[in-house]
Enzyme design. Structure first.
Site, PDB file in Angstrom:
ATOM      1  N   LYS A 204       0.857  -1.172   0.000  1.00 47.23           N
ATOM      2  CA  LYS A 204       0.000   0.000   0.000  1.00 47.23           C
ATOM      3  C   LYS A 204       0.895   1.225   0.000  1.00 47.23           C
ATOM      4  CE  LYS A 204      -1.068   2.560   2.849  1.00 47.23           C
ATOM      5  NZ  LYS A 204      -0.596   3.942   3.230  1.00 47.23           N
ATOM      6  N   THR A 215      10.426   0.351   3.907  1.00 52.83           N
ATOM      7  CA  THR A 215       9.506   0.768   2.862  1.00 52.83           C
ATOM      8  C   THR A 215       8.047   0.675   3.246  1.00 52.83           C
ATOM      9  OG1 THR A 215       8.728   0.281   0.670  1.00 52.83           O
ATOM     10  CG2 THR A 215       9.646  -1.531   1.873  1.00 52.83           C
ATOM     11  N   GLU A 301      -0.046  10.161  -4.889  1.00 53.49           N
ATOM     12  CA  GLU A 301      -1.203  11.021  -4.647  1.00 53.49           C
ATOM     13  C   GLU A 301      -1.223  12.209  -5.603  1.00 53.49           C
ATOM     14  OE1 GLU A 301      -1.692  10.043   0.102  1.00 53.49           O
ATOM     15  OE2 GLU A 301      -0.632  11.849  -0.516  1.00 53.49           O
ATOM     16  N   ASN A 436      -3.935  15.822   0.838  1.00 53.06           N
ATOM     17  CA  ASN A 436      -3.267  15.830   2.137  1.00 53.06           C
ATOM     18  C   ASN A 436      -3.690  16.983   3.033  1.00 53.06           C
ATOM     19  OD1 ASN A 436      -1.079  13.583   2.296  1.00 53.06           O
ATOM     20  ND2 ASN A 436      -1.011  14.339   0.192  1.00 53.06           N
ATOM     21  N   SER A 441      -9.951  14.150   7.832  1.00 57.72           N
ATOM     22  CA  SER A 441     -11.405  14.237   7.701  1.00 57.72           C
ATOM     23  C   SER A 441     -11.919  13.156   6.769  1.00 57.72           C
ATOM     24  CB  SER A 441     -11.818  15.602   7.177  1.00 57.72           C
ATOM     25  OG  SER A 441     -11.274  15.831   5.897  1.00 57.72           O
TER      26      SER A 441
END
Length: 441
Positions: A204, A215, A301, A436, A441
């Site tokens: 992940k 890692t 991301e 980020n 939330s």
């Protein structure tokens, strides 16, 4: 709500990534079962708890792991290290993992929670001191142990363990946080003696990724018999050339862990450091690890590009890797890649401040830097700096074409030796900040 063109394009890329990188079938090692469940820790109701169990009893299993060097090591990291030290990597038969809560910076109570997860699984499989634990998610919050405990019991009591493709894909999903797709790779290999074995890996990660001697979160399992000491060296070598060569944002997690179990379900001689097949297995595991590590970068991301930073002809491997890492972690390089700006000065700057072990690895009068197209278009190589001299007539149109690719390469030729190293990174977009900015939330 008005949906921008950028948002629509980002959504399309997410769908494409899932279809491109998530398998629809696989081949899985003998003697393992896996199960997962939505325990309720994640607010969105997604899978958040998984268990892997070795069911082979023909010979004792072996295990190895590489952990984060972050000073704030999470409770599951410290607890798993303790298990491996006390067993010397022998007889590890299970892994329990949760997502949604990292159980990091949680003090003695967090250590107790991690140990309770281990004890629950040990009791279910009937083998003491036999389980490793891994957690990922928000830092500084305690685990909801009522949900975790009930989830572990449900996996075992409801016969939710299997060795089919869906079971393996679901446990890969159970460790996801901000990931847009589960990372699952399986492959069959053949040894010099003709014996075949299988390796499966899950990982992940999409952010907080810049490992160092460890890692993110992931695990490999194989049905090949490998001695624990040999397994540790194989995993360390593979990690140093795969998961320790990726960067999304330059942050190293408190929970970074890679572990590997070899259960010996395949009937063949145990692999040791003196085995004829040792180097072959080490190479196979390393290439496998690279494939899995690259999936993490591809899911960076908010990223729109996968970038290979290739540093060639260095005096040492270590310095080639240091330079590749410096370029890969540079926020200015990453934002220039996102903006499709051929700003080679930022690349040279990152090379120049790299903390080399041997200063002779870098000669500013001999270095060359190029962009490399990966789509077979010509010219494939666009030189930006050659033998220390900037190319003032760079074809900006060609540079824009290469930088518009989803996959591209930055090539650095040091011309000071014969060693090389690769790092894999991605660009940095507005979406990264959005993801980020409100993670909790």
């Amino acid at each position: 709500m008005k949906i921008s063109k950028t948002l629509l394009q980002h959504g399309r890329k997410v769908i494409d990534k899932y279809n491109l990188y998530v398998p629809t079938e696989g081949v899985f090692p003998k003697g393992y079962k896996v199960g997962s469940i939505a325990s309720g820790v994640k607010k969105n109701g997604n899978l958040d708890l998984g268990v892997l169990v070795n069911t082979n009893t023909s010979r004792p299993s072996s295990a190895a792991a590489v952990f984060t060097t972050n000073k704030f090591k999470a409770a599951p990291v410290l607890t798993s290290k303790k298990v491996l030290e006390s067993t010397q990597g022998n007889g590890i038969n299970a892994i329990v993992v949760n997502s949604g809560c990292a159980n990091a910076v949680t003090g003695e109570l967090g250590m107790q929670d991690a140990q309770e997860m281990i004890d629950l699984v040990n009791r279910k499989i009937g083998k003491p001191n036999s389980t490793l634990v891994m957690s990922t998610g928000v830092i500084g919050q305690r685990l909801q142990m009522d949900k975790i405990s009930a989830g572990i019991k449900n996996i075992f009591d409801n016969n939710a363990l299997g060795n089919d493709f869906k079971s393996w894909l679901n446990i890969a999903k159970s460790i996801n946080t901000t990931d847009t797709f589960p990372k699952l790779v399986s492959r069959q290999f053949e040894l010099l003696n003709g014996q075949k074995y299988t390796l499966v890996g899950m990982a992940k990660g999409a952010g907080m990724i810049c490992p160092n001697m460890a890692t993110l979160l992931g695990y490999f399992v194989t049905d090949l018999p490998i001695a624990s000491s040999a397994l540790q060296k194989i995993l360390r070598f593979a990690t140093d050339r795969s998961f320790n060569c990726i960067s999304v944002d330059g942050d190293m997690s408190t929970n970074d862990t890679i572990c590997m179990i070899a259960n010996g379900a395949v009937e063949t001689d145990e692999i040791t450091e003196s085995s004829e097949e040792y180097e072959q297995v080490k190479s196979q595991v390393t290439e496998f690890a690279k494939t899995l590590a690259q999936l993490v970068v591809r899911d960076g991301e908010g990223s729109t590009k996968f970038v290979t930073v290739n540093v060639q002809n260095s005096l040492t491997f270590e310095d080639a890797k240091i330079i590749a890492e410096s370029i890969s972690n540079s926020m200015l390089v990453k934002t220039a890649l996102y903006g499709q700006d051929a700003n080679w000065g930022r690349i040279l700057c990152a090379i120049g401040y790299a903390k080399l072990d041997n200063l002779k690895s870098l000669n500013t009068d001999s270095i060359s830097v190029s962009f490399i197209a990966t789509d077979n278009s010509e010219p494939r190589e666009l030189k930006l700096v050659e033998n220390g001299v900037p190319q003032l007539d760079v074809d900006e149109e060609r540079a824009a074409q290469i930088l518009a690719l989803d996959d591209l390469e930055v090539l650095v030729d040091l011309k000071t030796g014969n060693e090389s190293a690769q790092f894999w990174t991605c660009d940095l977009s507005h979406e990264y900040v959005t993801i980020n900015g409100d993670y909790r939330s």
